[in-house]
Design an enzyme around this catalytic site. Sequence first.
Site, PDB file in Angstrom:
ATOM      1  N   THR A 136       2.906  -6.611  -1.605  1.00  0.00           N
ATOM      2  CA  THR A 136       2.788  -7.574  -0.517  1.00  0.00           C
ATOM      3  C   THR A 136       2.500  -6.860   0.794  1.00  0.00           C
ATOM      4  O   THR A 136       1.666  -7.305   1.590  1.00  0.00           O
ATOM      5  CB  THR A 136       4.055  -8.431  -0.417  1.00  0.00           C
ATOM      6  N   LYS A 137       3.170  -5.740   1.037  1.00  0.00           N
ATOM      7  CA  LYS A 137       2.918  -4.965   2.258  1.00  0.00           C
ATOM      8  C   LYS A 137       1.481  -4.464   2.289  1.00  0.00           C
ATOM      9  O   LYS A 137       0.805  -4.534   3.327  1.00  0.00           O
ATOM     10  CB  LYS A 137       3.904  -3.789   2.354  1.00  0.00           C
TER      11      LYS A 137
END
Length: 128
Positions: free
Chosen positions: A48-49
């Site tokens: 996600t990052k």
Amino acid sequence: MSGGSPGALAPTTFTGGSRDAFEAARPVFATFSDTVKLIGPAGAGQFTKLFNNALTITNMKNAADVLGLAAQGGLDIPALIEVVSASSGGSAALRALGGDITPEPAEHLHTHAQRHAPLRRRRALRWW
């Protein structure tokens, strides 16, 4: 975590792992994040990052290109950033370009890039 300078006081936290581990850790995350989400299995927080950063970088590139066109057209760039930031074209990327990020290269990155350029060229030649 995400949020950059504006989000430093209340960043977004995205995590990966089991629901039980997430629920056990949620009270800790809540001490420093307004938004805490379980995204998926172990590793999902890191993905996600990466996805968040990829979108941020591409959005900044798009904003920089549009601001370049606006400058060529003689527009007042700070005024443009201010008015567009308050309109439907506004984004965190545009606001960052208007203040936190400048077109000058970061000195440490520029030095690193220059030092490693010959190595990158040699590696690239091997692929041909």
